[in-house]
Write a protein that holds these residues in place. Structure first.
Motif, PDB file in Angstrom:
ATOM      1  N   ALA A  86       0.835  -1.207   0.000  1.00  0.00           N
ATOM      2  CA  ALA A  86       0.000   0.000   0.000  1.00  0.00           C
ATOM      3  C   ALA A  86       0.868   1.255   0.000  1.00  0.00           C
ATOM      4  O   ALA A  86       0.550   2.249  -0.675  1.00  0.00           O
ATOM      5  CB  ALA A  86      -0.936  -0.009   1.207  1.00  0.00           C
ATOM      6  N   MET A  98      -2.840   5.473   0.440  1.00  0.00           N
ATOM      7  CA  MET A  98      -2.623   4.163   1.068  1.00  0.00           C
ATOM      8  C   MET A  98      -3.949   3.509   1.431  1.00  0.00           C
ATOM      9  O   MET A  98      -4.106   2.290   1.302  1.00  0.00           O
ATOM     10  CB  MET A  98      -1.721   4.311   2.293  1.00  0.00           C
ATOM     11  N   ALA A 119      -5.385   1.852  -1.419  1.00  0.00           N
ATOM     12  CA  ALA A 119      -4.652   0.630  -1.771  1.00  0.00           C
ATOM     13  C   ALA A 119      -4.803  -0.462  -0.719  1.00  0.00           C
ATOM     14  O   ALA A 119      -4.095  -1.474  -0.775  1.00  0.00           O
ATOM     15  CB  ALA A 119      -3.178   0.960  -1.984  1.00  0.00           C
TER      16      ALA A 119
END
Length: 352
Positions: free
Chosen positions: A141, A170, A173
């Motif tokens: 991530a 992040m 992800a």
């Protein structure tokens, strides 16, 4: 899984242990709440929490062989003192309890409270396959966010805005927000290893990033340094080359049987050759897992010996006050035969 961890803890217990540190409790049970205690003895495993977490704790305890649950409404120290009845000596986590807690519990219990340290942390330092999988997902991530960094910089005006953009990237992800803010340090701010990123503008030159996220409670931690536009000056390029080579030497040194000091020295030897060692003002790295900083220590003088299953950072840096700094950091798993790098984002200083 948790049965196995509890069994490993019991192997080295000579007297019961009262556990209060939440990351240690999570490691042993999977509990993610904010209030819990564990009493672990050779013949006993008791989970203590308040009414908010009774149902959750009940499900966790049911999955651990021989465990029982106590849910209290008030009088925590009275409850804990009752559980200690019959034991002559009980260990407490000295690094994680307040003196007032020990004083109050000791005043109500006949058991001698003995300071202990590192019992569970030593187990946590060696990750199993599931833990490494979570750490790798968190690292991925962070890598995904870095792939977008040029676009994120273009859309941000200040260091603080870019920090929030990294967090959102992040999250997109698959990573959850970590308990510490990203370090986004532009220009001369990059000379401050733990710069607090607020309203300073990004500019067009040096940019140091240090950030991470969590997956299933396990952290990622990575640093990259980039030049935002044009070509950097010769001194910045030299400084970057020194840190790049230093970090590569440190990673190459990671292997089972190697001490934290030896990895640190591998990094320092390169910086010493460049004349930058005095500008390397922190340790080379640390273990990472349920906490962002945990065992083993990768630092000058550290006699912690790396073993397969350790996950550590390697993050040398050089910092020139008033001018700027460079840090490059990766997460590295110690394997039976060497190491594996979890973070894979590129390490180019600028786009040529």
């Amino acid at each position: 899984m948790y049965d196995t961890r509890v069994a490993r803890l019991r192997e080295n217990l000579t007297y019961p242990l009262l556990i209060s540190f939440l990351p240690n409790i999570r490691y042993l049970t999977g509990f993610t709440g904010s209030n819990a205690y564990l009493l672990v003895a050779a013949d006993r495993f008791t989970f203590v929490t308040d009414g908010r977490y009774g149902e959750l704790a009940g499900r966790l305890v049911a999955a651990i062989d021989g465990a029982d649950l106590v849910v209290y409404r008030s009088g925590l120290t009275d409850v804990l003192a009752g559980l200690l009845e019959g034991y002559a000596k009980v260990g407490v986590e000295s690094e994680h309890v307040a003196w007032s807690f020990v004083r109050d519990l000791g005043g109500k219990s006949k058991a001698k409270l003995v300071p202990t340290a590192g019992r569970i942390e030593a187990l946590r330092a060696i990750k199993d396959a599931k833990e490494v999988e979570a750490l790798a997902a968190a690292a991925a991530a962070g890598d995904a966010a870095f792939l977008r960094v040029r676009d994120l910089v273009s859309a941000a005006r200040t260091e603080g805005e870019l920090a929030w953009s990294l967090i959102e990237a992040m999250r997109a992800a698959g990573g959850a927000q970590a308990g510490w803010p990203p370090i986004v340090a532009a220009g001369a701010n990059a000379a401050l290893p733990h710069h607090l990123s607020m309203g300073d503008e990004l500019g067009s030159g040096l940019l140091l990033l240090d950030y991470g996220c969590t997956v299933e409670g396990y952290h990622s931690d990575m640093s990259r340094t980039i030049w935002l536009s044009g070509a950097p000056d010769a001194e910045t390029e030299r400084m970057y080359r020194a840190v790049f080579e230093s970090q590569r030497a440190g990673i190459d040194a990671v292997a089972p049987g190697v001490t934290g000091h030896e990895v640190d020295e591998a990094c320092r030897a390169v910086l010493r050759r460049y004349g930058y060692e005095d500008l390397f003002v922190h340790s080379t790295g640390h273990g990472v897992g349920l906490e962002i900083h945990e065992a083993p220590r990768v630092a000058k003088g550290s006699d912690d010996v790396l073993v397969a299953g350790n996950v550590v950072t390697v993050e040398p840096g050089v910092y020139r006050p008033g001018s700027g700094g460079v840090r490059i950091e990766d997460m590295v798993v110690v394997t039976e035969t060497g190491h594996e790098i979890l973070t894979s984002a590129h390490k180019e200083l600028y786009e040529q």
